[in-house]
Design a protein around this motif. Structure first.
Motif, PDB file in Angstrom:
ATOM      1  N   PRO A 124      60.832 -34.559   2.675  1.00  0.00           N
ATOM      2  CA  PRO A 124      60.225 -33.232   2.808  1.00  0.00           C
ATOM      3  C   PRO A 124      61.173 -32.162   2.256  1.00  0.00           C
ATOM      4  N   ALA A 125      60.629 -31.253   1.430  1.00  0.00           N
ATOM      5  CA  ALA A 125      61.503 -30.276   0.774  1.00  0.00           C
ATOM      6  C   ALA A 125      61.046 -28.837   0.952  1.00  0.00           C
ATOM      7  N   GLY A 126      59.865 -28.633   1.532  1.00  0.00           N
ATOM      8  CA  GLY A 126      59.393 -27.262   1.718  1.00  0.00           C
ATOM      9  C   GLY A 126      57.944 -27.227   2.154  1.00  0.00           C
ATOM     10  N   LEU A 127      57.441 -26.004   2.352  1.00  0.00           N
ATOM     11  CA  LEU A 127      56.034 -25.784   2.693  1.00  0.00           C
ATOM     12  C   LEU A 127      55.396 -24.967   1.577  1.00  0.00           C
ATOM     13  N   ASP A 128      54.103 -25.231   1.314  1.00  0.00           N
ATOM     14  CA  ASP A 128      53.429 -24.432   0.288  1.00  0.00           C
ATOM     15  C   ASP A 128      52.878 -23.146   0.898  1.00  0.00           C
ATOM     16  N   SER A 129      52.142 -22.371   0.097  1.00  0.00           N
ATOM     17  CA  SER A 129      51.630 -21.070   0.567  1.00  0.00           C
ATOM     18  C   SER A 129      50.634 -21.223   1.709  1.00  0.00           C
ATOM     19  N   LYS A 130      50.059 -22.428   1.859  1.00  0.00           N
ATOM     20  CA  LYS A 130      49.109 -22.679   2.962  1.00  0.00           C
ATOM     21  C   LYS A 130      49.817 -23.180   4.220  1.00  0.00           C
ATOM     22  N   GLY A 131      51.158 -23.307   4.121  1.00  0.00           N
ATOM     23  CA  GLY A 131      51.925 -23.803   5.271  1.00  0.00           C
ATOM     24  C   GLY A 131      51.909 -25.310   5.403  1.00  0.00           C
ATOM     25  N   LEU A 132      51.563 -26.007   4.292  1.00  0.00           N
ATOM     26  CA  LEU A 132      51.501 -27.482   4.325  1.00  0.00           C
ATOM     27  C   LEU A 132      52.749 -28.075   3.672  1.00  0.00           C
ATOM     28  N   PRO A 133      53.197 -29.246   4.163  1.00  0.00           N
ATOM     29  CA  PRO A 133      54.439 -29.820   3.640  1.00  0.00           C
ATOM     30  C   PRO A 133      54.310 -30.341   2.208  1.00  0.00           C
ATOM     31  N   LEU A 134      55.414 -30.229   1.484  1.00  0.00           N
ATOM     32  CA  LEU A 134      55.540 -30.784   0.141  1.00  0.00           C
ATOM     33  C   LEU A 134      56.815 -31.616   0.087  1.00  0.00           C
ATOM     34  N   GLY A 135      56.782 -32.696  -0.663  1.00  0.00           N
ATOM     35  CA  GLY A 135      57.957 -33.551  -0.772  1.00  0.00           C
ATOM     36  C   GLY A 135      58.516 -33.573  -2.186  1.00  0.00           C
ATOM     37  N   LEU A 136      59.750 -34.056  -2.297  1.00  0.00           N
ATOM     38  CA  LEU A 136      60.353 -34.352  -3.594  1.00  0.00           C
ATOM     39  C   LEU A 136      60.696 -35.833  -3.627  1.00  0.00           C
ATOM     40  N   GLN A 137      60.712 -36.393  -4.829  1.00  0.00           N
ATOM     41  CA  GLN A 137      60.970 -37.825  -4.998  1.00  0.00           C
ATOM     42  C   GLN A 137      62.316 -38.050  -5.688  1.00  0.00           C
TER      43      GLN A 137
END
Length: 494
Positions: free
Chosen positions: A449-462
């Motif tokens: 997990p690396a951050g949240l998007d504008s909708k407050g949903l998680p985003l990951g990096l690989q």
């Protein structure tokens, strides 16, 4: 007493040794969470409460004698693809109705040998075919995350959607999962959890229901990088029953966490900047690059020129192997049987009723590309492309790159029943655009997990590693984890 279900595996392991609570207390707390939340999340398709309490009691007895294993008393969920002796194992398919194997998969055997406790079997896309967990015979698992100001139910990703949802919602401490084209890493990214797909051959495939045998690999989904390292150490092993498993010593992955990344070379592949890459994904990628740079890593631009061919080649190779592997489900020896006037009609009726539409689609594609007139044009060509994809990575690693940083998903979690994706299977397949290259090359990859998007949903990096370079992935992923912080959903389901 702290809420036991909020502990990490590492914390619970130490607390159990100190006798702060018992394994039975810990297991009971998770069973309560499952009872309260599974109706809304549909993460488990079978809960083995009696078995869990029996295993926890045995763990307490071993802990009392000071004989606890590496995972003693830790309650885990198991993806429905892993054979569990005498317990529901159906790959979330109607065609395997009522199937309870008389044997245990090697991966789960390893976990139970280390003292882990089984809470139940987790939801997934049917036969691991899907990127959203919507093809399950038991209905979709639901993502514990919701967009800000919205009550819309989101997918947890696939195929290991139940594993990711259960971990994110604290319905287990960690879970087994499998990855054929991104099925560990994409759900982890969608749910704010950590998922690692190990090198092909690191974990035994014996007792795991086959989808595409040259691509399938088992791995864990966990709350954080350390927990993923602890689980993979137990899951990985050489196995005489799986000739593709590799006899290389399993290192202490946990020891890599916290080590400096100063001097490590991190490759950034130009080809992952695909046309139409969303601005939020691009920004997150840049943030990840900066996090590693700030920690002392050296960032280098690399080229993986055959990346653009990975997705089409994957969707030839995987269905071809599935067509072959799924030929065994015919209604004769086990699972669903739909009678017919003769044995051929019985086969046809059982398979037509037993397989869902996505599985049928992939079997048809696979049978077509293996057929006499098309084998050379499709399957053979895809295998040649696969060799070129593998060579791209080999050249990057040969040039001194230690790991490669890329996006893992083209977006955050989308809505269950998304009309655009449901109407066009190819658009759904494009969810795997960043993940399938690793499977084609047999390499390890971790989603963090690396951050949240504008909708407050998680985003990951690989992060992508060298063959059997999982320790470097844990080392590097923990730097991103430290810099990005931790993300947890609000518990609307309990």
């Amino acid at each position: 007493m702290t809420d036991l279900t909020k502990l990490t595996i590492a914390e619970a392991r130490e607390a159990l040794k100190r006798k702060d609570f018992t394994a039975t207390d810990l297991t009971s707390a998770f069973l309560k969470n499952i009872e309260a939340g599974n109706g809304a999340l549909n993460a488990y398709v079978a809960v083995t409460a009696d078995k869990a309490l029996e295993m926890a009691k045995a763990s307490d007895e071993r802990l009392a004698k000071g004989e606890g294993g590496a995972l003693e008393g830790i309650p885990l969920g198991v993806k429905d693809l892993f054979a569990t002796k005498g317990i529901h194992t159906q790959a979330c398919s109607h065609v395997l109705d009522g199937f309870k194997p008389t044997y245990e998969s090697t991966v789960t055997s390893n976990l139970w040998a280390d003292g882990a406790v089984m809470l139940g079997k987790l939801n997934m896309d049917e036969f691991a075919m899907g990127s959203s967990n919507e093809s399950s015979y038991y209905g979709p698992a639901v993502n514990p995350w919701k967009a800000k100001g919205s009550d819309e139910k989101l997918v947890p990703g696939g195929s290991s959607g139940g594993s990711a949802a259960a971990v994110a919602a604290r319905l287990c401490m960690g879970a087994t999962a499998t990855d054929t084209g991104g099925s560990i890493r994409q759900p982890a990214a969608f749910t704010g959890t950590v998922g690692i797909k190990p090198t092909y051959g690191r974990c035994s495939r014996w007792g795991v229901v086959a989808y595409a045998s040259s691509l399938d690999q088992a791995g864990p989904i966990a709350h954080d990088v350390r927990d993923a390292a602890i689980l993979l150490k137990s899951m990985a092993s050489v196995d005489a029953k799986d000739t593709t498993s590799v006899d290389i010593e399993v290192p202490d992955y946990e020891a890599a966490i916290g080590q400096s990344v100063k001097g490590l070379k991190i490759g950034i592949p130009a080809e992952y900047r695909i046309e139409g890459l969303p601005a939020e994904i691009d920004a997150l990628w840049k943030q990840g690059i900066q996090m590693l740079k700030d920690a002392g890593a050296e960032i280098v631009d690399i080229s993986l020129p055959h990346t653009k061919y990975a997705l089409p080649a994957y969707y030839i190779v995987a269905p071809a192997e599935a067509s072959s592997n799924l030929a065994r489900y015919d209604g004769v020896r086990y699972g669903l049987r739909v009678p017919g006037k003769d044995i051929v009609e019985m086969y046809e009726n059982s398979r037509a009723a037993g397989f869902g539409s996505e599985v049928q689609r992939r079997i048809l594609v696979g049978t077509y590309v293996l057929s006499a007139g098309y084998y050379d044009a499709y399957y053979l060509k895809a295998q040649k492309v696969r060799t070129l994809i593998k060579r791209d990575f080999e050249q990057a690693f040969h040039a001194g790159v230690d790991a490669i940083l890329t996006p893992i998903t083209p977006s955050s979690a989308f809505a269950i029943g998304d009309k655009e994706l449901a109407a066009d299977p190819v658009k759904m397949y494009l969810q795997d655009v960043f993940s399938v290259t690793l499977n084609m090359a047999g390499l390890p990859g971790i989603s963090v997990p690396a951050g949240l998007d504008s909708k407050g949903l998680p985003l990951g990096l690989q992060l992508i590693g060298r063959p059997f370079g999982e320790s470097t992935l844990f080392q590097t992923a923990s730097v991103i984890e430290q810099a990005a912080g931790r993300f947890t959903p609000e518990a609307w389901w309990a």
